[in-house]
Structure formats: C-alpha cells, structure tokens
Write an enzyme that holds these catalytic residues in place. Structure first.
Site, short mmCIF file in Angstrom:
data_model
loop_
_atom_site.label_atom_id
_atom_site.label_comp_id
_atom_site.label_asym_id
_atom_site.label_seq_id
_atom_site.Cartn_x
_atom_site.Cartn_y
_atom_site.Cartn_z
N ASP A 18 51.77 44.80 46.25
CA ASP A 18 51.11 43.69 45.56
C ASP A 18 49.63 44.03 45.42
O ASP A 18 48.94 44.29 46.40
CB ASP A 18 51.29 42.41 46.39
CG ASP A 18 50.85 41.18 45.63
OD1 ASP A 18 50.48 41.30 44.44
OD2 ASP A 18 50.85 40.08 46.23
N MET A 19 49.14 44.05 44.19
CA MET A 19 47.75 44.40 43.93
C MET A 19 46.83 43.22 44.29
O MET A 19 47.09 42.09 43.90
CB MET A 19 47.58 44.80 42.47
CG MET A 19 48.51 45.95 42.07
SD MET A 19 48.68 46.19 40.30
CE MET A 19 50.35 46.87 40.22
N TYR A 23 43.26 40.52 38.82
CA TYR A 23 42.42 40.23 37.66
C TYR A 23 40.94 40.42 37.99
O TYR A 23 40.16 40.93 37.18
CB TYR A 23 42.66 38.80 37.16
CG TYR A 23 44.00 38.59 36.50
CD1 TYR A 23 45.02 39.52 36.61
CD2 TYR A 23 44.26 37.44 35.76
CE1 TYR A 23 46.25 39.33 36.01
CE2 TYR A 23 45.49 37.23 35.15
CZ TYR A 23 46.48 38.17 35.28
OH TYR A 23 47.70 37.98 34.69
N ARG A 60 36.64 33.59 48.46
CA ARG A 60 37.53 32.84 49.34
C ARG A 60 36.85 32.55 50.68
O ARG A 60 37.16 31.53 51.32
CB ARG A 60 38.82 33.63 49.57
CG ARG A 60 39.65 33.82 48.32
CD ARG A 60 40.99 34.47 48.63
NE ARG A 60 41.72 34.80 47.42
CZ ARG A 60 42.97 35.24 47.40
NH1 ARG A 60 43.62 35.40 48.54
NH2 ARG A 60 43.54 35.53 46.25
N ASP A 120 51.19 42.60 38.35
CA ASP A 120 50.50 43.12 39.52
C ASP A 120 51.38 43.30 40.75
O ASP A 120 50.89 43.34 41.87
CB ASP A 120 49.32 42.22 39.87
CG ASP A 120 49.75 40.80 40.19
OD1 ASP A 120 50.93 40.48 40.00
OD2 ASP A 120 48.89 40.00 40.61
N GLU A 121 52.68 43.43 40.58
CA GLU A 121 53.54 43.68 41.74
C GLU A 121 54.69 44.60 41.36
O GLU A 121 55.22 44.56 40.25
CB GLU A 121 54.06 42.38 42.35
CG GLU A 121 54.90 41.52 41.44
CD GLU A 121 55.43 40.30 42.16
OE1 GLU A 121 55.63 40.37 43.39
OE2 GLU A 121 55.66 39.28 41.49
#
Length: 637
Positions: A18-19, A23, A60, A120-121
């Site tokens: 998983d990237m 984005y 985050r 992206d996965e």
C-alpha cells in the site's frame, strides 16, 4: 457476495503493498518544496476549501483528518499546504496519479505474480521467489540482511526495545522454524528489497503486509504505516482476528456485517468462532456461511490474479444538493464530458496494452420530487460498447433514458440526478492474428482521404474501427463507407428478405461497382486508395467489362439464381465469375470459420453476421397449391 474458496495445500507467500498517502507523495515529487511540510490534496470543488482526499503524515500530526474540508483543516493546522487535484472537463483528473502508480507496479512485478487492486495498492504472490530463496540462500545463511527487513514487525513476536533489529534478525534466521514461517521470512526479505527499489527509483514510500493469503496480508499492511512492513505468522492469526471489529473486515462493512452484529451479536471477527459452520450456513446460506466460518479462522483461498492493468475503466461525477441534474439537457451535457474522458482511456488502453473493452455500463443515483412511494433505486444499465466518442454518447443517453423510464414508472413527476458514472468493462486482450485497420495505413497520408469525406463519417469509422478489424471486417467497413445509407438493418421491418435483396441488387451493388470504377480512375472518397502497393490484389471489372487486378480490398455482392437468393464468396467461384465477365463476385457462407467471427468485437460480430445471414427464400407458392384448393367450395342451395 463473498465466495468461499479453500486454501491450496501448499503454503503461499502473499504480500499486500500500500503506497503511503500516495496523492500527496506524487504532488511532493512534482514540487519538492512541499516535502517535509504539512500537506493535503483537496477536491476541485472549492466549497469550504474542498474535500480532503489525501492527508500527509506531517499534517496528521496536527490532527488533520480526511473527513475534514479544507477550511476546517486550516483551522487545525494553519500552515497546511492544500493542493488542488488536477481538473479536466469539470471533474478530477487522476491520470497523473495512475501513471505514478504504474511506475511502482512495474518494479513490484519483477518478483512474482502481481495484481493491481487500485491506483495505490498491489497484491504480490511471492511463493515461487520465496521457495527459490529458501532452497538456494535461506536467511540463516545470509551474511547480511538489509535494514528495511530488520525494521519489520512480526505479529506475536515481542521485538520492542533497543535490540529490536537484533530480535527481528533472530526470527528471520531461525533454523528450527517450520517451513511456513521460513517462507514468510524469505518473503519479508524480498518485499523489503522491493520497497527499497521503489524508493530509489520513484522516491515513493510504501507499507506492506506479508502473510499466507490475501485477506491477512491486506489486514496487516496498514498496521505500521508509513514505510514499514508487517509479517503475520500462522501462530498469530487467532489473536489478530480476535480483536478485529467486524466492519473492518473486507466485505463485512455493509449489510452482511450489520446483520452479524444485530442478528448474532457478533462484534469482532473472532466472535464468529463460537458458531458452527452449520449454524452460519443456516442463517446466511451455504456459500456465505462457509465463507464466514473460514475467515474467522484466517482461511482464504483467493488467488492473486496476474493483472497489472485495471479490469475496467470508469469515470463519474457527483451532483450534491442544489447541483442535482434535473433536465435531460443537463444530463446530456455531463454525459458528453464523461464519454470524452472514457473514450480517451479505452483508446489509450488499446494503443498501449492492446486490450479491447466490450461492455458499457451506466450507474446513477437519483431522487423523485414529492415522492410518497417507497424509494426506488435508479437501475444500472448495460449494452455492448462501441468505440468512438459519438457512439459512446449515443449509447449512454439511451441507457439513461431506459433507466429513467424504469425509475419513474408510470409517474409523471420531477426528478434529479445526484450521481452519474459510466464504466467500460469486460476488457480482453486483442486476439492474436488480428490487427487494427490503421496498420494498413502506415506511411499513408490520411489527411487527403479525410478531406474528401465531407460528412466526416470516414474519419469516425477509422477511429471506431481501431478496436480490432480482420480483413473480413475491413471489407465490410469499406462496403459500408461507400453505401452507408443502404443497410439491411435500416430498411423497413415489414419488408421481406426478398425485398431487401432486391433493394441491395438495384441500389447498393450498382453504386458499389460504380464506386470501384471511380476508384480506378480517380482514387477518391474511399479507403481503398490507401492500399495501393500492398499485397492484397483483387480482381475488379473495368468500364469496358475487362478484368484487371488492382491493389484494393475486394467487396462482396449478392447474386440471384432462379427465384432464390444466394450469397457466396468462394475464391474459385470469384475467379470464374470474373473470367465470364460478371460484374460481381461472391463468397460461400459455409466456408467462413465461426471462430474468426467470435474473436471480433461484439458490434462487428453483429454487423458481419447480419451481412452473411442466409437470406429468406421468396414465396414461390402458386395459386391453387394450398391444401384448401383440394376441397371444392360447398354450394349454397
């Protein structure tokens, strides 16, 4: 509906990559000044700063979440950099992110079977690579192990503390471990090396989960983000699922998960262990019940499909609140824009990957004004996909009209569309032995032919025929281009086959022969002029009735024998007809290989089958031949 598949007997090594905040990473690579700064990618809609679709890890830390809008994110993190997603045709353009994801996939696919699950996965089946490594250079024989592998998290194995890397190395190199754990250790080292290569070549970081099946690998990949990997040994599966909320499991986030919570009182996946397989089958059927019983034990037989490319292409747009589409004209406007985007993507897929899409599907969400009846969903509609923007637009509007009629029923009330999307699916590789019509035009100047085509129909046919055309289809295309207003399917439905044939003989064939003669002298307004110098020489008839060979694609025609009609295309017959001075040649329907037609796109199949379908015999019955004429009429007294 979930499908219960048993796991194979031999142990597998499956990774889910998983990237991280993909984005945002793409935007940071595009603009390096953004690296290290709190950043987020927002939708093109500027209302309240736009919806966040990706939040960087720096943002985050300040409490920014994806559920926020841009204005709210600025209140939480005043220094946040909000990057608007690219816009095309009034909606988000994700091509830049898709292309960046393809860079990562091309690296990951070097070590095993690769399935691209989204932008992206990616899933990887590393079983073969892990077995090779275990047999040739097992971990315990390695002099050094890369640092990325030593940073792995192994579920159920206490590796915290200052000597964490040392403890991980001990787990990876255990000589007494069973074969399954040894294969996982090899898989962890392979994945770590792949992630290093991705970082060096693309600057992107990824997280990964390594386990014995896809389900467990996907659950593990987000556990220690960013840029870290998690290994799930078989011995730790029970503890992992015991605390996993039902809604977190794939395919349990909707009605099925809610039913488990309400009807069975299940809160975690581990709670399913208290129910027998028969009990679950009684509640949810044999297939779903078996699947629930399996996943509660970490069993999943889903295979990694060897797919680097998406299974479908889709584009859509939402129209919330006052933006709802309430007229056919407004729907058509957005259909046009969506079809333009979809047409670009399917043609790009055809050009780059030699794949053809076969099915067009329309999805929509809508509401009725002042509706007192129970809510009815707008039905999805599908049809065979035809290449070309204008054809996509035409077919999509037909699907929408059909769906709207079903949605409204007999009611004549106002309506509004809040979501609209179209999808091209059932994508297959171009069969071997077929080629694009454009191949015949290499080195030719198409502009002169298109300029001789005032209606633009030739240009459209060139584009739409680029899907897949065999030589049979090439002949059909040329036949239609010169006779585009006379087609059997366009004639009155009440006409008999005899009438259709008569019209074709009287109108189509004569004009076809005339067109061929003009091509010989002028060479304008036909695709045939571009085959000069090719190897395809077919006999044509000159104005004087003499036979000559020209480098043109030959054309079919219909011939009559007696009262019946025949369509033939036998090469020997064609030659003999030409020698006898006939103006036409034909083909024998029985000589056509059905498997060739089956490889054509569905729309071309229909056209060719309509073209070669045996014509209905004319009614040759004579007056008095009916059985009723054997009985004399009863005389009235």
């Amino acid at each position: 509906m979930p499908i219960a598949r048993p796991e194979p007997q031999n142990a597998r090594v499956i990774a889910h990559v998983d990237m991280d905040c993909f984005y945002v990473q793409v935007e940071q690579r595009k603009n390096p000044e953004l690296k290290g700064l709190p950043a987020a990618v927002v939708q093109y809609n500027s209302w309240k700063g736009g919806a966040l679709i990706a939040v960087g890890y720096e943002a985050r830390r300040f409490g920014v979440k994806r559920s926020m809008r841009g204005d709210e994110a600025k209140m939480v993190c005043p220094n946040i950099q909000l990057i608007q997603v690219p816009v095309a045709r009034g909606k988000a353009d994700l091509n830049m992110y898709r292309d960046a994801g393809s860079e990562v996939v091309s690296i990951l696919s070097t070590k095993g079977r690769c399935e691209r699950a989204s932008i992206d996965e990616v899933y990887l089946d590393l079983t073969d690579a892990a077995e090779t490594m275990l047999s040739e250079t097992p971990p315990e024989m390695l002099d050094t192990i890369n640092e990325e592998a030593l940073r792995s998290h192994v579920l159920g194995f206490n590796v915290d503390g200052d000597e964490r890397e040392k403890n991980v190395k001990e787990w990876l190199c255990r000589s007494e471990a069973d074969r399954q754990d040894k294969l996982l250790a090899c898989g962890a080292i392979i994945v770590a090396q792949l992630l290093i290569e991705v970082l060096n070549e693309t600057t992107f970081t990824c997280s990964a989960g390594i386990a014995h099946n896809k389900m467990l690998a996907k659950l593990a990949s987000p556990m220690h983000k960013p840029a870290q990997q998690t290994v799930v040994p078989s011995s730790s599966v029970k503890d992992l699922l015991a605390s996993l909320p039902v809604k977190k499991m794939k395919q349990l986030g909707g009605k099925l998960g809610s039913s488990l919570q309400i009807d069975l009182g299940v809160k975690t996946v581990g709670d399913l262990l208290q129910f027998s397989q028969e009990k679950l089958q009684e509640h949810y059927g044999i297939n779903t019940g078996t699947w629930l019983w399996n996943i509660s034990r970490g069993i999943s037989g889903d295979a990694v499909e060897d797919r680097l490319l998406p299974k479908s292409h889709g584009c859509g747009k939402t129209f919330p609140g006052p933006q709802a589409l309430k007229t056919i004209a407004s729907v058509e406007n957005w259909v046009n824009q969506l079809c333009e985007e979809l047409n670009e993507r399917i043609h790009s897929d055809l050009d780059q990957n030699k794949r053809v899409a076969h099915t067009l599907t329309l999805h929509a969400r809508a509401f009725k004004e002042n509706d007192m009846e129970p809510q009815r969903k707008f039905p999805s509609k599908s049809c065979p996909l035809r290449y070309g923007t204008s054809k996509l637009k035409e077919d999509t509007m037909r699907l929408f009209d059909s769906g709207l009629r079903d949605f409204l029923g007999s009611q004549h009330i106002g309506w509004g569309v809040t979501s609209l999307s179209i999808t091209a699916s059932k994508i297959t590789d171009v069969p071997q032995g077929t080629r694009s019509i454009l191949k015949f035009l290499q080195g030719k100047d198409c502009s002169s032919m298109i300029s001789d085509d005032p209606n633009g129909s030739l240009k459209q046919d060139l584009v739409s025929s680029s899907a897949v055309c065999t030589e049979v289809d090439l002949q059909r295309k040329d036949f239609e281009m010169m006779n585009h207003d006379v087609r059997p399917s366009d004639l009155a439905s009440e006409a008999t086959r005899s009438d259709i044939n008569s019209k074709l003989l009287d109108e189509t064939q004569k004009r076809t022969i005339t067109a061929i003669r003009k091509i010989k002298d002028v060479g304008k307004s036909s695709i045939l002029k571009f085959f000069q110098g090719s190897n395809s020489s077919f006999p044509t008839t000159s104005q004087a009735g003499e036979t000559s060979n020209h480098d043109t694609a030959s054309l079919p025609s219909f011939s009559e024998k007696g009262s019946s009609t025949e369509v033939s295309m036998n090469k020997d017959d064609r030659h003999s007809q030409t020698q006898n001075g006939y103006d036409s040649w034909g083909f024998n329907v029985e000589d056509i290989d059905p498997s060739v037609l089956d490889e054509l796109p569905i729309e071309i199949q229909r056209e060719v089958r309509e073209w070669i379908r045996p014509l209905k015999r004319t009614n040759t019955s004579r007056k008095g031949s009916s059985i009723v004429h054997y009985f004399s009429p009863v005389k009235k007294e």
